[in-house]
Each structure stands twice: as structure tokens, then as C-alpha cells.
Design a protein around this motif. Sequence first.
Motif, PDB file in Angstrom:
ATOM      1  N   PRO A 359     -18.176  -3.345  31.194  1.00 18.82           N
ATOM      2  CA  PRO A 359     -16.935  -2.686  31.614  1.00 18.82           C
ATOM      3  C   PRO A 359     -17.188  -1.249  32.062  1.00 18.82           C
ATOM      4  O   PRO A 359     -18.026  -0.549  31.493  1.00 18.82           O
ATOM      5  CB  PRO A 359     -16.080  -2.724  30.349  1.00 18.82           C
ATOM      6  CG  PRO A 359     -17.078  -2.738  29.231  1.00 18.82           C
ATOM      7  CD  PRO A 359     -18.226  -3.568  29.738  1.00 18.82           C
ATOM      8  N   GLN A 360     -16.440  -0.815  33.076  1.00 15.90           N
ATOM      9  CA  GLN A 360     -16.612   0.530  33.627  1.00 15.90           C
ATOM     10  C   GLN A 360     -15.328   1.350  33.494  1.00 15.90           C
ATOM     11  O   GLN A 360     -15.149   2.063  32.526  1.00 15.90           O
ATOM     12  CB  GLN A 360     -17.050   0.425  35.096  1.00 15.90           C
ATOM     13  CG  GLN A 360     -18.441  -0.165  35.282  1.00 15.90           C
ATOM     14  CD  GLN A 360     -19.540   0.832  34.999  1.00 15.90           C
ATOM     15  OE1 GLN A 360     -19.433   2.004  35.339  1.00 15.90           O
ATOM     16  NE2 GLN A 360     -20.609   0.382  34.376  1.00 15.90           N
ATOM     17  N   GLY A 361     -14.442   1.253  34.465  1.00 16.48           N
ATOM     18  CA  GLY A 361     -13.245   2.080  34.453  1.00 16.48           C
ATOM     19  C   GLY A 361     -12.197   1.598  33.472  1.00 16.48           C
ATOM     20  O   GLY A 361     -12.167   0.428  33.070  1.00 16.48           O
ATOM     21  N   ILE A 362     -11.301   2.520  33.091  1.00 19.43           N
ATOM     22  CA  ILE A 362     -10.206   2.185  32.188  1.00 19.43           C
ATOM     23  C   ILE A 362      -9.046   3.125  32.472  1.00 19.43           C
ATOM     24  O   ILE A 362      -9.240   4.290  32.829  1.00 19.43           O
ATOM     25  CB  ILE A 362     -10.650   2.265  30.708  1.00 19.43           C
ATOM     26  CG1 ILE A 362      -9.562   1.728  29.778  1.00 19.43           C
ATOM     27  CG2 ILE A 362     -11.076   3.680  30.328  1.00 19.43           C
ATOM     28  CD1 ILE A 362     -10.053   1.474  28.354  1.00 19.43           C
ATOM     29  N   ALA A 363      -7.826   2.598  32.350  1.00 20.46           N
ATOM     30  CA  ALA A 363      -6.626   3.407  32.565  1.00 20.46           C
ATOM     31  C   ALA A 363      -5.509   2.869  31.687  1.00 20.46           C
ATOM     32  O   ALA A 363      -5.518   1.695  31.294  1.00 20.46           O
ATOM     33  CB  ALA A 363      -6.207   3.381  34.035  1.00 20.46           C
ATOM     34  N   VAL A 364      -4.544   3.739  31.384  1.00 18.19           N
ATOM     35  CA  VAL A 364      -3.398   3.382  30.552  1.00 18.19           C
ATOM     36  C   VAL A 364      -2.131   3.739  31.317  1.00 18.19           C
ATOM     37  O   VAL A 364      -2.033   4.833  31.889  1.00 18.19           O
ATOM     38  CB  VAL A 364      -3.433   4.133  29.206  1.00 18.19           C
ATOM     39  CG1 VAL A 364      -2.250   3.734  28.336  1.00 18.19           C
ATOM     40  CG2 VAL A 364      -4.738   3.869  28.475  1.00 18.19           C
ATOM     41  N   ASP A 365      -1.145   2.824  31.338  1.00 17.84           N
ATOM     42  CA  ASP A 365       0.095   3.133  32.044  1.00 17.84           C
ATOM     43  C   ASP A 365       1.073   3.859  31.127  1.00 17.84           C
ATOM     44  O   ASP A 365       0.774   4.131  29.952  1.00 17.84           O
ATOM     45  CB  ASP A 365       0.700   1.873  32.669  1.00 17.84           C
ATOM     46  CG  ASP A 365       1.286   0.889  31.661  1.00 17.84           C
ATOM     47  OD1 ASP A 365       1.402   1.229  30.462  1.00 17.84           O
ATOM     48  OD2 ASP A 365       1.639  -0.235  32.080  1.00 17.84           O
TER      49      ASP A 365
END
Length: 387
Positions: A359-365
Motif C-alpha cells: 500500500p502507498q497513498g492514504i486519505a480520509v474524507d
Amino acid sequence: MVILGGVATSGTLRGSAASVEQGESITFTYSTPSETVTPKNWVGIYGDPGNGPVEQKYVGPSILWQYVTLASGTVTFSSGSLAAGDYSAFYLLNDGYTWLADPVKFTVRPTPRTDPPVFRSAFGRAGGGPGQFSRPAGLAVDRIGQVWVADTGNDRVQGFNRDGKLVRVLAGRLKAPEAVAVDSAGNVFVADTGNNRVAEYSWWGGFVREFGAGVLENPRGVAVDAQGTVYVSDTGHQRVARFNGQTGAQLAPITEKMSSPQGITVDAAGDIWVTQNGRLANGDVAVVRYSRDGKVTGSLGYGQSSEFGGLSNPAGVAIDAGGNAFVTQPDFGWVSQFRTAGPFRAEFGVDGQGALRFPQGIAVDAQGRIFVADTGNSRIVHFGVVK
């Protein structure tokens, strides 16, 4: 007050807390008269009771220690490597065991484990067609919940609605982009890694401008704060570069020493979080937290084992509104969850439908839902809100 050489000294040592959770930092404020300042005065941490130089002589090695060379100042220790229990901090003279102040007792509490976020859905598969991915890397979620993905191997950025339906493709000017960020107006900023620049697009996909060419080398992360300042992990120059998001004009960079800065995000308070490899002098890797003026204000993962929050080549980082920090770990194939104050909470993406590979990128809404670029499986995985 301590008697030193038959004379009462007014040295002091005070802890920032009487009790910390395992993984949190504890800071000690120290002072000593000028006549007892040496380059090798030090603060050592010992198990309590009975350990340490309680009679001002050696009884065994300290668990942690640091030199404190000034007449007054602060020194900070991570409790990540300390077992739950009681400890004492000693402020000691010139590499020896003579007290400069009365010891300070404190307690390390065990870190409560929490249930990890639950797998909800996934979208995408390997390929070069619409909605497909080749080495998806960084991603971002905009204010209306659209997920933007740096589709590195396909030289493009793709935008999806919250259900995983493709709504926009940004392509034609990009070369191996590795990260993406979106400002409050919906403008999209792309770390155009292969072209050593940042490319900006409008909310509807029109090209606006490029900036950073000739300044950036191998940019691998990008973030934008509430004021519109764009932060770029300028990996080739071992720094974070800053730009005016309205004009593209270069601003003063964060110059505090970094090592291979990668993922980057800005939290609601305006603090900047950067994943780094080899950030610390002893070779430990960490996610480092900076204030807006570039000062280090904290870290995640330092001094912890891999089972309890230690990091190995961390890639992406995201912060939610509840004070949770999420760090992708490509080497381990999971996401590590911390509190922003430091303590490790859990890891997820280990098994089942949500099992991750590199896994690379991560974001939270805005609702706290978590999206991860599952790079090795060529998809985006959605996990639920932290309970």
C-alpha cells in the motif's frame, strides 16, 4: 534542593506529566547553576523502584538517556520502547551519577488496543483503461467526497465518486505522477514526479498552470493547507518545498534536516506531517510532525517495534478529525493506526477482502472514511470510520 560538594544547589528537573500512555512523549524541563554546566550533563531514565543512582553512584545502565548541555532547557523522550510501569528520571553531572536535581517519578500506562477499521469496498483493477490502474500511488479526497488517484504507471490522475465510479481523468501532460492534493475550492495539485514539477488543474479538469520546474527533484508527495499553501515532498533535495497555491510562486522551504521525505499531509490545525526514512540519527524511521514555521513538534513510530507501531519505509500518511493518524507500510502490507499524540493503536489491511499488498497513498474524507491505494493489487480500498 541537592547538596553538591557540600553546597546546596538549586538545580531543577520537572516532567510534563506524571503519567503517559505507552508511545507518548514525555518532556523534562531542567536547569542548573552556571558553575555546574558541562557538555556531558545528562538525563537518564531508570526503572522504579530501586534502580538508578538513588545513592548517587552507579548501579546499572539507564534504559534511555540524552545529554543536556545548557544551563536550562528541555529534553524529550518517547515512551514507545518502555514497558508499562513506573520509572524515574535523573538529572546527572558530567557523565557521572551525582544529582543535579531531585529525581522525577512518572508512570507509563499500557496502550489500549482498539478494533481496526473494517473493510467496506474496493474499486479498480490492473490495466490502462478507464477506471483501471497501473501502480496507483498517492490519493486525496475533496470536499464533496470525490477520490483522486495518482495512477502512476498510466501517467494520469483519475477522479472517482464515493461509490468508485469514474468521473474525471487528468492526462496528457503528466509523467509518472506519484501524489495528488485538492484545495478547498476543488483545485487539484499533482506531484508530477517524472517532470519534476507540480501541475495544477481546475475542479472540472482544465489545466491551470505548472510550477516548481527547476526547483524540485523527484517530488513524491503534495499537500495543501487551508490558506492555499502547497507543500511538496522534494525528495531529491531532502526537504519540503512550499509554494503559493494561487500563483505558483516559491516560498521559503522547511529546511529542518530530512531523509527521503515521501508522503505528506496537513492536519486541521495546520501542522505538516511527513513520512521519512532514516530521519533520526540512529537510523530509525518516523513520521515527523512540523509546525507551520517548520519546527519539529512530534513524531510517530520512533522507538517502537514493528508489532507495536514501528515503521519500515513508511509511504503515505493521513490524519482524521478525531486525532487518529494512519500510515501505510508497504514492507509489511498494512496500515498502522496511531493517535496523533504518538501511541500506536492497531494495524489493518492485513487479511480478508481488505488485505493490502504494497500500500502507498492514504486519505480520509470528512466523515472519517479511509481510502488506501492498494498498489500491489491495482485497486483502491475503502475502510470504515474508526469507532
